[in-house]
Design a protein around this motif. Structure first.
Motif, mmCIF file in Angstrom:
data_model
loop_
_atom_site.group_PDB
_atom_site.id
_atom_site.type_symbol
_atom_site.label_atom_id
_atom_site.label_comp_id
_atom_site.label_asym_id
_atom_site.label_seq_id
_atom_site.Cartn_x
_atom_site.Cartn_y
_atom_site.Cartn_z
ATOM 1 N N THR A 9 0.851 -1.198 0.000
ATOM 2 C CA THR A 9 0.000 0.000 0.000
ATOM 3 C C THR A 9 0.884 1.244 0.000
ATOM 4 O O THR A 9 0.585 2.230 0.663
ATOM 5 N N HIS A 10 1.974 1.161 -0.750
ATOM 6 C CA HIS A 10 2.937 2.255 -0.785
ATOM 7 C C HIS A 10 2.773 3.000 -2.113
ATOM 8 O O HIS A 10 1.914 2.656 -2.923
ATOM 9 N N SER A 33 -3.576 -5.883 3.198
ATOM 10 C CA SER A 33 -2.603 -5.139 4.003
ATOM 11 C C SER A 33 -2.466 -5.892 5.321
ATOM 12 O O SER A 33 -3.385 -6.622 5.717
ATOM 13 N N ARG A 34 -1.363 -5.688 5.997
ATOM 14 C CA ARG A 34 -1.236 -6.327 7.319
ATOM 15 C C ARG A 34 -2.263 -5.758 8.273
ATOM 16 O O ARG A 34 -2.562 -6.346 9.304
ATOM 17 N N ARG A 38 -6.117 -0.237 7.170
ATOM 18 C CA ARG A 38 -5.269 0.361 6.136
ATOM 19 C C ARG A 38 -5.685 -0.140 4.748
ATOM 20 O O ARG A 38 -5.705 0.616 3.780
ATOM 21 N N ASN A 73 11.274 -7.211 -0.661
ATOM 22 C CA ASN A 73 11.803 -8.282 -1.519
ATOM 23 C C ASN A 73 11.758 -9.668 -0.885
ATOM 24 O O ASN A 73 11.455 -10.650 -1.550
ATOM 25 N N LYS A 94 10.144 -5.986 -9.163
ATOM 26 C CA LYS A 94 11.553 -6.367 -9.203
ATOM 27 C C LYS A 94 12.153 -6.159 -7.823
ATOM 28 O O LYS A 94 11.704 -5.255 -7.117
ATOM 29 N N ARG A 123 9.714 -2.165 -15.396
ATOM 30 C CA ARG A 123 9.007 -1.168 -16.213
ATOM 31 C C ARG A 123 9.856 -0.560 -17.321
ATOM 32 O O ARG A 123 9.376 -0.305 -18.425
ATOM 33 N N ASN A 167 13.452 -1.211 5.534
ATOM 34 C CA ASN A 167 13.473 -2.472 4.778
ATOM 35 C C ASN A 167 14.454 -2.445 3.612
ATOM 36 O O ASN A 167 15.182 -3.409 3.378
ATOM 37 N N TYR A 184 17.901 -2.419 -12.230
ATOM 38 C CA TYR A 184 17.543 -1.713 -13.481
ATOM 39 C C TYR A 184 18.662 -1.794 -14.524
ATOM 40 O O TYR A 184 18.419 -2.212 -15.663
HETATM 41 N N1 NAP Z 1 9.164 -0.546 -10.269
HETATM 42 C C1 NAP Z 1 9.498 0.481 -9.521
HETATM 43 O O1 NAP Z 1 9.704 1.589 -10.010
HETATM 44 C C2 NAP Z 1 9.593 0.300 -8.040
HETATM 45 C C3 NAP Z 1 9.661 1.410 -7.206
HETATM 46 C C4 NAP Z 1 9.687 1.210 -5.825
HETATM 47 C C5 NAP Z 1 9.668 -0.070 -5.309
HETATM 48 N N2 NAP Z 1 9.644 -1.131 -6.160
HETATM 49 C C6 NAP Z 1 9.629 -2.509 -5.624
HETATM 50 O O2 NAP Z 1 8.402 -2.673 -4.921
HETATM 51 C C7 NAP Z 1 8.599 -3.491 -3.771
HETATM 52 C C8 NAP Z 1 8.132 -2.729 -2.537
HETATM 53 O O3 NAP Z 1 8.990 -1.648 -2.311
HETATM 54 P P1 NAP Z 1 8.633 -0.535 -1.246
HETATM 55 O O4 NAP Z 1 9.749 0.407 -1.207
HETATM 56 O O5 NAP Z 1 7.246 -0.025 -1.500
HETATM 57 O O6 NAP Z 1 8.652 -1.424 0.081
HETATM 58 P P2 NAP Z 1 8.110 -1.117 1.551
HETATM 59 O O7 NAP Z 1 7.641 0.297 1.628
HETATM 60 O O8 NAP Z 1 9.130 -1.571 2.499
HETATM 61 O O9 NAP Z 1 6.869 -2.074 1.671
HETATM 62 C C9 NAP Z 1 5.833 -2.126 0.701
HETATM 63 C C10 NAP Z 1 4.560 -2.618 1.358
HETATM 64 O O10 NAP Z 1 4.769 -3.862 1.988
HETATM 65 C C11 NAP Z 1 4.176 -3.889 3.276
HETATM 66 N N3 NAP Z 1 5.229 -4.064 4.287
HETATM 67 C C12 NAP Z 1 6.131 -3.149 4.714
HETATM 68 N N4 NAP Z 1 6.917 -3.666 5.680
HETATM 69 C C13 NAP Z 1 6.513 -4.928 5.844
HETATM 70 C C14 NAP Z 1 6.918 -5.975 6.711
HETATM 71 N N5 NAP Z 1 7.883 -5.810 7.613
HETATM 72 N N6 NAP Z 1 6.275 -7.167 6.620
HETATM 73 C C15 NAP Z 1 5.265 -7.338 5.745
HETATM 74 N N7 NAP Z 1 4.820 -6.373 4.908
HETATM 75 C C16 NAP Z 1 5.452 -5.190 4.966
HETATM 76 C C17 NAP Z 1 3.470 -2.548 3.478
HETATM 77 O O11 NAP Z 1 2.076 -2.732 3.213
HETATM 78 P P3 NAP Z 1 1.042 -2.862 4.450
HETATM 79 O O12 NAP Z 1 1.556 -1.985 5.533
HETATM 80 O O13 NAP Z 1 -0.231 -2.378 3.856
HETATM 81 O O14 NAP Z 1 1.015 -4.316 4.814
HETATM 82 C C18 NAP Z 1 4.068 -1.652 2.418
HETATM 83 O O15 NAP Z 1 3.141 -0.774 1.818
HETATM 84 C C19 NAP Z 1 10.074 -3.855 -3.750
HETATM 85 O O16 NAP Z 1 10.253 -5.119 -4.302
HETATM 86 C C20 NAP Z 1 10.725 -2.786 -4.626
HETATM 87 O O17 NAP Z 1 11.901 -3.244 -5.261
HETATM 88 C C21 NAP Z 1 9.584 -0.964 -7.502
#
Ligand code: NAP
Length: 332
Positions: A9-10, A33-34, A38, A73, A94, A123, A167, A184
């Motif tokens: 949910t980011h 979501s956890r 949320r 990841n 990714k 992407r 994270n 990338y």
């Molecule tokens: N393609 C792109 O341009 C792009 C850009 C950014 C990120 N990404 C990828 O997207 C993925 C997520 O990245 P992010 O930066 O958004 O990660 P993040 O903020 O650490 O976590 C993403 C989501 O996972 C849940 N989460 C967070 N910590 C957690 C934990 N300890 N245990 C379980 N769930 C947890 C949260 O959702 P809830 O709180 O709702 O559970 C949060 O919204 C990664 O694989 C990253 O490489 C890709």
């Protein structure tokens, strides 16, 4: 219409959903979501109707066809596994998985669920400009290597400097520069040049035990590709592919908005391609075709090409990590 379920949910999920709305063939139905509140707060304004805080219930009871997973990841493998076991198509952010062992276990599971499609959301290799770069590269008579750079200071490094471990900088969550922004340029090199003979990574390590930035070399039979990536500094360097007297210059290998071919007389030719407002739109448009008509021969070919590329990137990323002696606690 493809019914969509989401994990994460980011902001990146916002951007993905926006691309599905622009595409017009998608309906967001289900949010995990956890935290249940949320999930509601996130999904209701986007017209989702099902909310879950239990992953098994999400996959068993959710009415969606495709799940988009954008979680830390280290969680990808288990979440993708559950999705496939429940016959949901998967778009996984990714890096799809953190090592080749996870990748091959998922590949075996897919063989037992042949209708399921698993696509990694890389992407930048789906954009029209990247396709134009590939076409231009094919026109170059000689290729003598490349330098790809993607380095952006992450606001989360401020947290590291304050003594925290977000994270993305945590080995426990399979974080670090290589796993995050490094993917990338690795993807771009694999898509443009294929599989190198050998690879090596020289990281700058930070206090969390993760790599904050680093340089990598991919050695091909006739040339080398140098990758420069990180999350603890800013780079304004463009990326380049070297011909003989000619050069192909890209303003940014991961967020390309401009690419220019300098011919052997150093005359500049700007490559012509549409740059979308939402950088995830091209991948979503391509994935939509493949998921709507998975058995169409062209779609099947695209899918197989993406899958092979994803497997190669997984293996290269792991080999680079191994070369630097970076281990994740969940793998020990
Ligand atoms: N393609 C792109 O341009 C792009 C850009 C950014 C990120 N990404 C990828 O997207 C993925 C997520 O990245 P992010 O930066 O958004 O990660 P993040 O903020 O650490 O976590 C993403 C989501 O996972 C849940 N989460 C967070 N910590 C957690 C934990 N300890 N245990 C379980 N769930 C947890 C949260 O959702 P809830 O709180 O709702 O559970 C949060 O919204 C990664 O694989 C990253 O490489 C890709």
């Amino acid at each position: 219409m493809l019914k969509l379920g989401i994990i994460g949910t980011h902001w990146i999920t916002d951007q993905f959903i926006d691309a599905t709305v622009k595409n017009g063939h998608w309906q967001l139905t289900s949010v995990y979501s956890r935290n249940l509140q949320r999930a509601r707060d996130y999904g209701e304004p986007k017209h989702a109707t099902e909310f879950f805080d239990d992953l098994d219930n999400f996959f068993n009871d959710g009415s969606f066809d495709v799940v988009y997973i954008a979680s830390p990841n280290v969680l990808h493998y288990q979440q993708v596994r559950l999705a496939i076991e429940n016959d949901k198509h998967v778009i996984i952010e990714k890096p799809a998985f953190t090592n080749p062992d996870e990748f091959s276990q998922i590949e075996a599971l897919l063989q037992a669920h042949p209708t399921v499609r698993l696509i990694e959301a890389a992407r930048h290799v789906h954009t029209p400009l990247f396709a134009a770069v590939k076409d231009q590269l094919n026109e170059m008579n000689t290729v003598q290597g490349a330098t790809f750079t993607f380095m952006k200071y992450s606001s989360r490094y401020d947290q590291v400097l304050a003594g925290e471990t977000p994270n993305v900088f945590s080995p426990e969550f399979a974080g670090g520069a290589l796993q995050d922004l490094g993917v990338y340029p690795i993807y771009a090199a694999a898509a443009l040049f294929g599989e190198p003979d050998t690879v090596v990574y020289f990281p700058t390590m930070i206090d969390t035990g993760a790599d904050g930035k680093g340089g990598a070399v991919l050695k091909y039979p006739d040339f080398e590709v140098t990758l420069n990536f990180g999350k603890i500094a800013n780079s304004h360097m463009p990326s380049e592919i070297y011909g003989l007297k000619d050069t192909l210059v890209m303003d940014n290998i991961a967020d390309m908005t401009e690419a220019t071919y300098f011919d052997e007389n150093q005359k500049a030719h700007k490559l012509d391609a549409v740059v979308p407002d939402n950088s995830m739109s091209p991948e979503v448009d391509e994935f939509t075709k493949v998921l709507e008509q998975p058995n169409d021969l062209n779609n099947l070919k695209s899918y197989e090409t993406w899958f092979k590329l994803s497997r190669l990137v997984n293996s290269l990323t792991y080999s680079l990590r191994e070369s630097a002696g970076i281990k994740f606690p969940n793998e020990q």
